[in-house]
Design a protein around this motif. Structure first.
Motif: not given
Length: 162
Positions: A60-67
């Motif tokens: 899982c790549i977590s992106n603060p902007q896109y989730g």
């Protein structure tokens, strides 16, 4: 460096200022991989990671902007200091493949791509060639292409610190 001979695939070639063994370890040592294998501002976590031919991963790549963006795949080839080949399949948290459109991705993005990493030694440095079976134009439009560039830059930085 870009190669537009085949716009049906992503092609990135970079010279990494580190020996081939260190570059291969960056791709295959889970402790190193988590430090660089996510675009700028993002983090990666692995639910499963078995880096060997036939091994699988679930991340899982977590992106603060896109989730969160979940992905599964299988290592098709792992040849020490030479080559890595793996699939990347959009998935959910449970590891089930999902349609990329269902998670807000471009409708042209394939549900599965194949990534090939080739390494060659070049006077103590390493020439890395990355190919992904998706149009380079689409990868630039969706952010996948710049994400690869950011991740390779992070790997280069990590390797200079080791």
């Amino acid at each position: 460096m870009e190669n537009n001979l085949n716009n049906n695939e992503v092609f990135i070639e970079e010279t990494i200022n580190a020996g081939i063994d260190k570059v291969f370890q960056a791709w295959t040592d889970p402790k190193k991989l988590v430090k660089w294998y996510a675009p700028d501002g993002c983090t990666i976590n692995f639910k499963e990671l078995d880096i060997k031919t036939g091994g699988k991963f679930h991340c899982c790549i977590s992106n603060p902007q896109y989730g969160d963006c979940w992905c599964i795949g299988e290592y098709k080839e792992v040849v020490p200091n030479i080559k890595l080949v793996f699939t990347m399949i959009n998935a959910n948290e449970n590891g089930n493949p999902i349609n990329p459109v269902d998670i807000g991705m471009d409708s042209d993005w394939p549900g599965e791509t194949l990534v090939t990493i080739n390494l060659t030694e070049d006077k103590g440095k390493t020439k890395l060639q990355l190919r992904q079976t998706v149009s380079q134009e689409l990868a630039k439009k969706t952010g996948a292409y710049p994400s690869w560039l950011q991740m390779l830059d992070k790997m280069q930085t990590l390797l200079t610190q080791i």
